[in-house]
Enzyme design. Structure first.
Site, mmCIF file in Angstrom:
data_model
loop_
_atom_site.group_PDB
_atom_site.id
_atom_site.type_symbol
_atom_site.label_atom_id
_atom_site.label_comp_id
_atom_site.label_asym_id
_atom_site.label_seq_id
_atom_site.Cartn_x
_atom_site.Cartn_y
_atom_site.Cartn_z
ATOM 1 C CB VAL A 256 5.675 -4.714 -2.271
ATOM 2 C CG1 VAL A 256 6.959 -5.480 -2.592
ATOM 3 C CG2 VAL A 256 4.547 -5.185 -3.179
ATOM 4 C CB CYS A 257 8.766 -1.808 0.234
ATOM 5 S SG CYS A 257 9.074 -1.991 -1.527
#
Length: 198
Positions: free
Chosen positions: A116-117
């Site tokens: 995600v990041c």
């Protein structure tokens, strides 16, 4: 190698290494993430490389950045870019501006989580003309499948995947040089000591 990342041409970006977010990165052992993150942060600080830290929604479950980062890099910690919720940190103006201000086009990036990041800013920075290496073992994802999928997506986009030891060796290039000696000491203390002295 002709296109080497060095302490004089690269910037270290540590993204969302937060006390809550690390609990989601179970594809890599917790202690390994902490050791490798410490090694990367120390490498930047002790060799004079620019270090940019960012966090997301510290007031939520993600929490503060790891205490190790505050201890190792108090200035970068104090100047960390606190994002209100933008997933792709590259699209958050203050973060991108902090990276641009370093004047460096070679990015060493790691953070939580890969799926995600990291996947999005790695690809976004690449699309903006930056060279990007993602340190995969100072990070992780909620599942092995999620992690492998994110790594494949980044690699297929042109991001270079690396490990903590590998990128530290690249930054050192010569263990006998002053920079190399500094990095070798960090690598031994943070990563290798437990293996050598076991």
């Amino acid at each position: 190698m002709k296109n080497v990342f060095s302490v004089s041409n690269a910037v270290m970006l540590l993204i969302d290494h937060q006390v809550g977010t690390i609990k989601l990165a179970i594809s890599t052992p917790y202690d390994e993430i902490v050791r490798n993150t410490r090694a990367l942060a120390r490498t930047a600080v002790e060799t004079g490389m620019p270090l940019v830290l960012t966090s997301s929604q510290e007031e939520h479950f993600q929490g503060l950045l790891l205490a190790d980062l505050q201890t190792i890099a108090p200035r970068a910690y104090a100047e960390r870019v606190k994002r209100p919720g933008v997933v792709d940190c590259w699209l958050y103006g203050p973060f991108k501006e902090a990276v641009v201000a370093t004047g460096r086009k070679k990015l060493i990036m790691s953070g939580l989580t890969n799926d995600v990041c990291i996947v999005y800013p790695a690809i976004s920075a690449l699309e903006d003309g930056y060279e990007v290496q993602v340190v995969v073992d100072a990070a992780g994802s909620p599942t092995t499948a999620a992690d492998e999928t994110a790594l494949r997506r980044m690699e297929s986009a042109g991001v270079t995947l690396t490990s903590t030891n590998q990128v530290m060796a690249e930054l050192a290039m010569d263990w006998a040089s002053p920079t190399g000696s500094t990095i070798q000491t960090i690598m031994y203390q943070e990563v290798l000591k437990r293996l050598v002295e076991a």
